[in-house]
Design a protein around this motif. Structure first.
Motif, PDB file in Angstrom:
ATOM      1  N   GLY A  56     -24.624  -3.674   0.400  1.00 14.38           N
ATOM      2  CA  GLY A  56     -23.678  -2.614   0.056  1.00 14.38           C
ATOM      3  C   GLY A  56     -22.251  -3.134   0.119  1.00 14.38           C
ATOM      4  N   PRO A  57     -21.273  -2.300  -0.256  1.00 14.30           N
ATOM      5  CA  PRO A  57     -19.895  -2.793  -0.432  1.00 14.30           C
ATOM      6  C   PRO A  57     -19.032  -2.797   0.831  1.00 14.30           C
ATOM      7  N   TYR A  58     -19.599  -2.358   1.970  1.00 18.60           N
ATOM      8  CA  TYR A  58     -18.765  -2.222   3.176  1.00 18.60           C
ATOM      9  C   TYR A  58     -18.966  -3.420   4.109  1.00 18.60           C
ATOM     10  N   LEU A  59     -18.295  -3.406   5.260  1.00 19.52           N
ATOM     11  CA  LEU A  59     -18.306  -4.603   6.116  1.00 19.52           C
ATOM     12  C   LEU A  59     -19.717  -5.024   6.490  1.00 19.52           C
ATOM     13  N   PHE A  60     -20.570  -4.053   6.811  1.00 17.36           N
ATOM     14  CA  PHE A  60     -21.944  -4.379   7.200  1.00 17.36           C
ATOM     15  C   PHE A  60     -22.930  -3.836   6.162  1.00 17.36           C
ATOM     16  N   GLY A  61     -22.489  -3.818   4.917  1.00 16.63           N
ATOM     17  CA  GLY A  61     -23.322  -3.317   3.822  1.00 16.63           C
ATOM     18  C   GLY A  61     -23.126  -1.827   3.686  1.00 16.63           C
ATOM     19  N   ALA A  62     -23.936  -1.053   4.433  1.00 11.07           N
ATOM     20  CA  ALA A  62     -23.764   0.408   4.420  1.00 11.07           C
ATOM     21  C   ALA A  62     -22.498   0.795   5.201  1.00 11.07           C
ATOM     22  N   TRP A  63     -21.917   1.919   4.846  1.00 11.64           N
ATOM     23  CA  TRP A  63     -20.760   2.486   5.567  1.00 11.64           C
ATOM     24  C   TRP A  63     -21.093   2.616   7.056  1.00 11.64           C
ATOM     25  N   SER A  64     -20.181   2.158   7.926  1.00 16.21           N
ATOM     26  CA  SER A  64     -20.435   2.240   9.366  1.00 16.21           C
ATOM     27  C   SER A  64     -19.128   2.531  10.108  1.00 16.21           C
ATOM     28  N   LEU A  65     -19.228   2.687  11.427  1.00 14.27           N
ATOM     29  CA  LEU A  65     -18.019   2.910  12.226  1.00 14.27           C
ATOM     30  C   LEU A  65     -17.032   1.756  12.077  1.00 14.27           C
ATOM     31  N   ALA A  66     -17.535   0.563  11.791  1.00  7.01           N
ATOM     32  CA  ALA A  66     -16.629  -0.574  11.603  1.00  7.01           C
ATOM     33  C   ALA A  66     -15.651  -0.291  10.463  1.00  7.01           C
ATOM     34  N   ASP A  67     -16.126   0.347   9.404  1.00 10.98           N
ATOM     35  CA  ASP A  67     -15.234   0.673   8.283  1.00 10.98           C
ATOM     36  C   ASP A  67     -14.210   1.734   8.696  1.00 10.98           C
ATOM     37  N   CYS A  68     -14.659   2.707   9.499  1.00  6.60           N
ATOM     38  CA  CYS A  68     -13.714   3.734   9.978  1.00  6.60           C
ATOM     39  C   CYS A  68     -12.589   3.080  10.783  1.00  6.60           C
ATOM     40  N   PHE A  69     -12.943   2.068  11.584  1.00  2.00           N
ATOM     41  CA  PHE A  69     -11.929   1.440  12.438  1.00  2.00           C
ATOM     42  C   PHE A  69     -11.025   0.483  11.666  1.00  2.00           C
ATOM     43  N   TYR A  70     -11.480  -0.046  10.530  1.00  2.41           N
ATOM     44  CA  TYR A  70     -10.616  -0.936   9.736  1.00  2.41           C
ATOM     45  C   TYR A  70      -9.906  -0.191   8.605  1.00  2.41           C
ATOM     46  N   ALA A  71     -10.225   1.098   8.417  1.00  2.34           N
ATOM     47  CA  ALA A  71      -9.566   1.873   7.350  1.00  2.34           C
ATOM     48  C   ALA A  71      -8.035   1.837   7.470  1.00  2.34           C
ATOM     49  N   PRO A  72      -7.480   1.967   8.694  1.00  2.00           N
ATOM     50  CA  PRO A  72      -6.016   1.921   8.784  1.00  2.00           C
ATOM     51  C   PRO A  72      -5.426   0.597   8.274  1.00  2.00           C
ATOM     52  N   VAL A  73      -6.146  -0.499   8.465  1.00  2.00           N
ATOM     53  CA  VAL A  73      -5.623  -1.782   7.967  1.00  2.00           C
ATOM     54  C   VAL A  73      -5.692  -1.831   6.443  1.00  2.00           C
ATOM     55  N   VAL A  74      -6.722  -1.195   5.887  1.00  2.00           N
ATOM     56  CA  VAL A  74      -6.814  -1.135   4.421  1.00  2.00           C
ATOM     57  C   VAL A  74      -5.537  -0.493   3.878  1.00  2.00           C
ATOM     58  N   TRP A  75      -5.156   0.647   4.474  1.00  2.00           N
ATOM     59  CA  TRP A  75      -3.946   1.305   3.972  1.00  2.00           C
ATOM     60  C   TRP A  75      -2.684   0.512   4.290  1.00  2.00           C
ATOM     61  N   ARG A  76      -2.653  -0.138   5.461  1.00  3.66           N
ATOM     62  CA  ARG A  76      -1.473  -0.971   5.759  1.00  3.66           C
ATOM     63  C   ARG A  76      -1.326  -2.076   4.710  1.00  3.66           C
ATOM     64  N   PHE A  77      -2.426  -2.733   4.365  1.00  9.60           N
ATOM     65  CA  PHE A  77      -2.352  -3.811   3.379  1.00  9.60           C
ATOM     66  C   PHE A  77      -1.844  -3.273   2.036  1.00  9.60           C
ATOM     67  N   VAL A  78      -2.285  -2.079   1.676  1.00  7.43           N
ATOM     68  CA  VAL A  78      -1.842  -1.485   0.402  1.00  7.43           C
ATOM     69  C   VAL A  78      -0.365  -1.086   0.514  1.00  7.43           C
ATOM     70  N   SER A  79      -0.007  -0.425   1.613  1.00  9.32           N
ATOM     71  CA  SER A  79       1.372   0.072   1.778  1.00  9.32           C
ATOM     72  C   SER A  79       2.403  -1.046   1.796  1.00  9.32           C
ATOM     73  N   TYR A  80       2.029  -2.165   2.429  1.00  8.46           N
ATOM     74  CA  TYR A  80       3.010  -3.236   2.619  1.00  8.46           C
ATOM     75  C   TYR A  80       2.805  -4.382   1.630  1.00  8.46           C
ATOM     76  N   GLY A  81       1.981  -4.165   0.619  1.00  2.00           N
ATOM     77  CA  GLY A  81       1.816  -5.144  -0.460  1.00  2.00           C
ATOM     78  C   GLY A  81       1.265  -6.475  -0.007  1.00  2.00           C
ATOM     79  N   VAL A  82       0.299  -6.465   0.895  1.00  2.00           N
ATOM     80  CA  VAL A  82      -0.312  -7.731   1.347  1.00  2.00           C
ATOM     81  C   VAL A  82      -1.152  -8.305   0.211  1.00  2.00           C
ATOM     82  N   LYS A  83      -1.010  -9.624   0.018  1.00  2.98           N
ATOM     83  CA  LYS A  83      -1.736 -10.300  -1.068  1.00  2.98           C
ATOM     84  C   LYS A  83      -3.240 -10.305  -0.753  1.00  2.98           C
ATOM     85  N   LEU A  84      -4.021  -9.815  -1.702  1.00  2.00           N
ATOM     86  CA  LEU A  84      -5.463  -9.670  -1.476  1.00  2.00           C
ATOM     87  C   LEU A  84      -6.235 -10.430  -2.549  1.00  2.00           C
ATOM     88  N   ASP A  85      -7.202 -11.203  -2.115  1.00  2.07           N
ATOM     89  CA  ASP A  85      -8.019 -11.961  -3.063  1.00  2.07           C
ATOM     90  C   ASP A  85      -9.492 -11.834  -2.716  1.00  2.07           C
TER      91      ASP A  85
END
Ligand SMILES: N[C@@H](CCC(=O)N[C@@H](CS)C(=O)NCC(=O)O)C(=O)O
Length: 206
Positions: free
Chosen positions: A149-178
């Motif tokens: 699956g597309p999330y950190l451990f395949g299926a959606w898990s608490l790990a994704d909930c805990f890294y969600a804020p970093v996802v938005w930080r990377f988007v908000s602050y224009g972090v280079k993503l590859d």
């Protein structure tokens, strides 16, 4: 259950628990306390002895701290499978969540969560080490679980909930993503609960 949280736009610690409840379809009422206001601490203290949100009321039980709340929800709703089913994978997921929960202080300080914010040319070099470590975590998790699956451990898990804020930080602050990091961010932003949280944050006044 009643969840006490900060602003939808700003309260990164609240996002984790809100996402868990919303994504697993657990009914809850919410109390939103605006952060950074003269009465913020007094309002939070009416619920939470730590003077921090999130705080969960469940009957006569009160729980503070996002990780303690997440573990409580996992125990209360075992059928929701909030952690990976496999023990070794679950240990790995808890390790990355704990690393997030107790670390990355420099990144938090330099790049506060703000869903509405969009910066280009932001200099995040002072926290390059934190950014690189998070990208390493995501890349290793995705490499091992992409077939599930597309999330950190395949299926959606608490790990994704805990890294969600970093996802938005990377988007908000224009972090280079590859590569896998970029793919993970795209998958997260497309998750229905992430989209709903974003919708509510954008609609928030203030
Ligand atoms: N480790 C705590 C941290 C909670 C935290 O720092 N929450 C912030 C909001 S995101 C807060 O309540 N700040 C209080 C204030 O701004 O007065 C958790 O995981 O819940």
């Amino acid at each position: 259950m009643k969840l006490v949280i900060g602003d939808k736009n700003l309260s990164t610690w609240s996002w984790r628990v809100w996402l868990a409840l919303h994504s697993w379809g657990i009914p809850f009422d919410e109390v939103v306390i605006l952060l950074d206001k003269p009465n913020t601490t007094a309002e939070i203290l009416k619920h939470s002895p730590s003077a921090r949100v999130p705080f969960l009321h469940d009957g006569d039980l009160g729980i503070w701290d996002s990780l303690a709340i997440a573990e409580y929800l996992n125990e209360k709703f075992p059928q929701k499978q909030m952690w990976p089913a496999d023990m070794k994978t679950r240990a790995w997921a808890r390790a990355v969540v704990c690393e997030m929960h107790s670390g990355f202080a420099d990144l938090r300080k330099l790049m506060p969560g703000n869903i509405k914010k969009r910066l280009t040319n932001f200099d995040y070099s002072p926290v390059a080490k934190d950014v690189a470590r998070i990208q390493e975590i995501w890349t290793e998790c995705r490499k091992a679980h992409a077939h599930l699956g597309p999330y950190l451990f395949g299926a959606w898990s608490l790990a994704d909930c805990f890294y969600a804020p970093v996802v938005w930080r990377f988007v908000s602050y224009g972090v280079k993503l590859d590569g896998p990091v970029r793919e993970y961010v795209q998958a997260m932003l497309a998750h229905p609960s992430m989209k709903e949280l974003e919708r509510q944050a954008l609609a928030e006044q203030g």
